[in-house]
Write a protein that holds these residues in place. Structure first.
Motif, PDB file in Angstrom:
ATOM      1  N   UNK A  12     -14.950 -29.709  -2.621  1.00  0.00           N
ATOM      2  CA  UNK A  12     -13.498 -29.892  -2.504  1.00  0.00           C
ATOM      3  C   UNK A  12     -12.742 -28.607  -2.830  1.00  0.00           C
ATOM      4  N   UNK A  13     -13.284 -27.480  -2.397  1.00  0.00           N
ATOM      5  CA  UNK A  13     -12.629 -26.196  -2.638  1.00  0.00           C
ATOM      6  C   UNK A  13     -11.670 -25.823  -1.522  1.00  0.00           C
ATOM      7  N   UNK A  14     -11.305 -24.539  -1.499  1.00  0.00           N
ATOM      8  CA  UNK A  14     -10.297 -24.053  -0.570  1.00  0.00           C
ATOM      9  C   UNK A  14     -10.675 -24.205   0.883  1.00  0.00           C
ATOM     10  N   UNK A  15     -11.949 -23.997   1.227  1.00  0.00           N
ATOM     11  CA  UNK A  15     -12.346 -24.071   2.638  1.00  0.00           C
ATOM     12  C   UNK A  15     -12.259 -25.507   3.145  1.00  0.00           C
ATOM     13  N   UNK A  16     -12.513 -26.476   2.274  1.00  0.00           N
ATOM     14  CA  UNK A  16     -12.337 -27.881   2.656  1.00  0.00           C
ATOM     15  C   UNK A  16     -10.858 -28.204   2.811  1.00  0.00           C
ATOM     16  N   UNK A  17     -10.056 -27.756   1.842  1.00  0.00           N
ATOM     17  CA  UNK A  17      -8.617 -28.059   1.832  1.00  0.00           C
ATOM     18  C   UNK A  17      -7.868 -27.395   2.983  1.00  0.00           C
ATOM     19  N   UNK A  18      -8.191 -26.125   3.245  1.00  0.00           N
ATOM     20  CA  UNK A  18      -7.390 -25.332   4.180  1.00  0.00           C
ATOM     21  C   UNK A  18      -7.927 -25.327   5.606  1.00  0.00           C
ATOM     22  N   UNK A  19      -9.221 -25.605   5.773  1.00  0.00           N
ATOM     23  CA  UNK A  19      -9.838 -25.469   7.098  1.00  0.00           C
ATOM     24  C   UNK A  19     -10.405 -26.794   7.605  1.00  0.00           C
ATOM     25  N   UNK A  20     -11.375 -27.341   6.905  1.00  0.00           N
ATOM     26  CA  UNK A  20     -12.117 -28.473   7.462  1.00  0.00           C
ATOM     27  C   UNK A  20     -11.249 -29.721   7.598  1.00  0.00           C
ATOM     28  N   UNK A  21     -10.683 -30.184   6.493  1.00  0.00           N
ATOM     29  CA  UNK A  21      -9.945 -31.453   6.549  1.00  0.00           C
ATOM     30  C   UNK A  21      -8.740 -31.382   7.486  1.00  0.00           C
ATOM     31  N   UNK A  22      -7.868 -30.362   7.378  1.00  0.00           N
ATOM     32  CA  UNK A  22      -6.713 -30.333   8.295  1.00  0.00           C
ATOM     33  C   UNK A  22      -7.108 -30.308   9.760  1.00  0.00           C
ATOM     34  N   UNK A  45     -10.355 -35.842  -6.136  1.00  0.00           N
ATOM     35  CA  UNK A  45      -9.212 -36.759  -6.176  1.00  0.00           C
ATOM     36  C   UNK A  45      -7.953 -36.081  -5.655  1.00  0.00           C
ATOM     37  N   UNK A  46      -7.785 -34.798  -5.957  1.00  0.00           N
ATOM     38  CA  UNK A  46      -6.600 -34.083  -5.461  1.00  0.00           C
ATOM     39  C   UNK A  46      -6.571 -34.072  -3.935  1.00  0.00           C
ATOM     40  N   UNK A  47      -7.720 -33.786  -3.310  1.00  0.00           N
ATOM     41  CA  UNK A  47      -7.756 -33.764  -1.850  1.00  0.00           C
ATOM     42  C   UNK A  47      -7.678 -35.176  -1.272  1.00  0.00           C
ATOM     43  N   UNK A  48      -8.236 -36.144  -2.008  1.00  0.00           N
ATOM     44  CA  UNK A  48      -8.118 -37.531  -1.578  1.00  0.00           C
ATOM     45  C   UNK A  48      -6.658 -37.955  -1.528  1.00  0.00           C
ATOM     46  N   UNK A  74     -20.268 -29.354   4.950  1.00  0.00           N
ATOM     47  CA  UNK A  74     -20.755 -28.784   3.695  1.00  0.00           C
ATOM     48  C   UNK A  74     -19.841 -27.624   3.329  1.00  0.00           C
ATOM     49  N   UNK A  75     -19.091 -27.784   2.231  1.00  0.00           N
ATOM     50  CA  UNK A  75     -18.093 -26.795   1.816  1.00  0.00           C
ATOM     51  C   UNK A  75     -18.345 -26.343   0.376  1.00  0.00           C
ATOM     52  N   UNK A  76     -19.599 -26.276  -0.009  1.00  0.00           N
ATOM     53  CA  UNK A  76     -19.996 -25.901  -1.370  1.00  0.00           C
ATOM     54  C   UNK A  76     -20.271 -24.405  -1.455  1.00  0.00           C
ATOM     55  N   UNK A  77     -20.452 -23.869  -2.678  1.00  0.00           N
ATOM     56  CA  UNK A  77     -21.023 -22.524  -2.795  1.00  0.00           C
ATOM     57  C   UNK A  77     -22.378 -22.444  -2.085  1.00  0.00           C
ATOM     58  N   UNK A 296      -5.485 -17.356  25.058  1.00  0.00           N
ATOM     59  CA  UNK A 296      -5.026 -18.599  24.423  1.00  0.00           C
ATOM     60  C   UNK A 296      -4.799 -18.396  22.928  1.00  0.00           C
ATOM     61  N   UNK A 297      -3.873 -19.166  22.376  1.00  0.00           N
ATOM     62  CA  UNK A 297      -3.454 -18.949  20.991  1.00  0.00           C
ATOM     63  C   UNK A 297      -4.088 -19.937  20.009  1.00  0.00           C
ATOM     64  N   UNK A 298      -4.981 -20.818  20.469  1.00  0.00           N
ATOM     65  CA  UNK A 298      -5.551 -21.829  19.569  1.00  0.00           C
ATOM     66  C   UNK A 298      -6.309 -21.171  18.424  1.00  0.00           C
ATOM     67  N   UNK A 299      -6.050 -21.667  17.228  1.00  0.00           N
ATOM     68  CA  UNK A 299      -6.715 -21.160  16.032  1.00  0.00           C
ATOM     69  C   UNK A 299      -8.227 -21.335  16.127  1.00  0.00           C
ATOM     70  N   UNK A 300      -8.977 -20.305  15.705  1.00  0.00           N
ATOM     71  CA  UNK A 300     -10.439 -20.376  15.838  1.00  0.00           C
ATOM     72  C   UNK A 300     -11.053 -21.473  14.975  1.00  0.00           C
ATOM     73  N   UNK A 301     -10.453 -21.763  13.815  1.00  0.00           N
ATOM     74  CA  UNK A 301     -10.977 -22.856  12.993  1.00  0.00           C
ATOM     75  C   UNK A 301     -10.766 -24.205  13.684  1.00  0.00           C
ATOM     76  N   UNK A 302      -9.593 -24.387  14.271  1.00  0.00           N
ATOM     77  CA  UNK A 302      -9.330 -25.623  15.005  1.00  0.00           C
ATOM     78  C   UNK A 302     -10.289 -25.761  16.188  1.00  0.00           C
ATOM     79  N   UNK A 303     -10.514 -24.652  16.888  1.00  0.00           N
ATOM     80  CA  UNK A 303     -11.428 -24.675  18.023  1.00  0.00           C
ATOM     81  C   UNK A 303     -12.844 -25.029  17.574  1.00  0.00           C
TER      82      UNK A 303
END
Length: 348
Positions: A12-22, A45-48, A74-77, A296-303
């Protein structure tokens, strides 16, 4: 074909919060982010709460046994990539594992073997593959516009970009520094454009000259007293087909630019710089440069997430495969081993 895939998040770190879940949520009704696990319950719980994820766990094994899931991110170290990936595959889930694949070659091989045995998709968060620049250049390469690509240069260099958060400076948890964290992106991009040739020999050097002392932090103030990684890595990779790559990666180096992520490829019919995209050719007795007027302007993470979800829904294979992950891990670990031993390492 499944209509909706149920996603679980491990870490539940930054890569999950900022990239994967959104970016899963951007897929609309095709996806339901159903559960999240982190050893620190408060983080999960915060991300939940933030993303309305119904199930929270501190043990991902319990999550896999309790909640019916189709996909795991998988968003762990890095240290925990292999165990979590293998557990998720064994539980019948497709897996998107953040880069790098693992800490060791043996781990990456076991991950690939498990994916093959279970018949599940395993792909990696090598997001630069999903940029418009790489998509476009790959079409030109596949059309033989560049010919045989026999050389490449990759740079992932920051002037003072040592991460001041997370565990990025902890070798035990990450396995290394800029090479395994940001260098892996540019290295994978070059390998992808070169059709992932079989590596033959690597020679690497690493330095710890700036990270282990207090200094200006453009990415936050890092813990310089417990800095256990390299702050710069350099290397050369040769391949069985005769091609080669020159690599430089640094979190901190005395250079002009604050940040440079670049790949250059050279073929016998043309070459290209990838970020930004420009191609170089000789035609009709003239040296020409070719620059796209629109991408195209689509974000690479979204793609990346969109393509992964579609693969899970349709059964198609992703452009980043588990087998390529093994090759990538061999090169990374070979460069570190070469730097430790002070000699070239034969990988095959």
């Amino acid at each position: 074909m499944k209509e909706v895939i149920r996603v679980g998040i491990i870490g539940a770190g930054g890569i999950a919060r900022d990239v994967h879940i959104p970016n899963y949520l951007k897929q609309g009704s095709k996806v339901k982010v159903t559960a999240i696990a982190d050893i620190v319950r408060g983080n999960a719980e915060n991300l939940s709460d933030q993303f309305n994820i119904p199930h929270v766990f501190t043990d991902y094994q319990e999550m896999l046994e309790t909640v019916e899931l189709d996909v795991i991110s998988i968003c762990t170290p890095n240290k925990f990539h292999a165990a979590a990936t293998i557990a998720a595959l064994e539980a019948g889930c497709h897996v998107l594992c953040e880069k790098p694949p693992a800490m060791t070659v043996a781990e990456a091989e076991k991950m690939a073997e498990t994916a093959k045995r279970t018949g599940k998709i395993l792909t990696y968060g090598l997001s630069y593959r999903h940029t418009a620049e790489v998509d476009t250049l790959k079409r030109f390469i596949d059309a033989d516009e560049l010919g045989e690509i026999y050389a490449a240069r990759v740079h992932a260099i920051r002037r003072r970009g040592i991460p001041g958060w997370g565990v990025f400076t902890n070798k035990e948890l990450q396995g290394g520094g800029p090479l395994i964290d940001i260098g892996v992106h540019m290295l994978d991009t070059a390998l992808y454009l070169m059709d992932y040739p079989e590596p033959d020999t690597v020679f690497g050097v690493t330095y710890q000259k700036l990270g282990n002392k207090k200094g200006v932090g453009l990415a936050g103030q890092w813990d310089w007293e417990n800095f256990s990684i390299e702050d710069m890595a350099r290397g050369m990779i040769t391949f069985k087909n005769g091609a080669s790559i020159i690599l430089e990666s640094a979190f901190a180096a005395n250079i002009e630019k604050h940040d440079e992520m670049s790949v250059s490829v050279m073929g016998d019919k043309g070459g290209a710089d990838v970020f930004p995209l420009k191609m170089f050719q000789e035609k009709h007795e003239t040296l020409i440069d070719v620059t796209p007027s629109y991408l195209p302007l689509k974000n690479n993470y979204e793609q990346q997430i969109e393509r992964f979800v579609n693969c899970c829904l349709t059964g198609e294979q992703p452009i980043s495969t588990a087998e390529q992950g093994v090759k990538l891990q061999k090169i990374i670990n070979g460069l570190y081993e070469s730097a430790d031993r002070g000699e070239a390492i034969k990988l095959s």
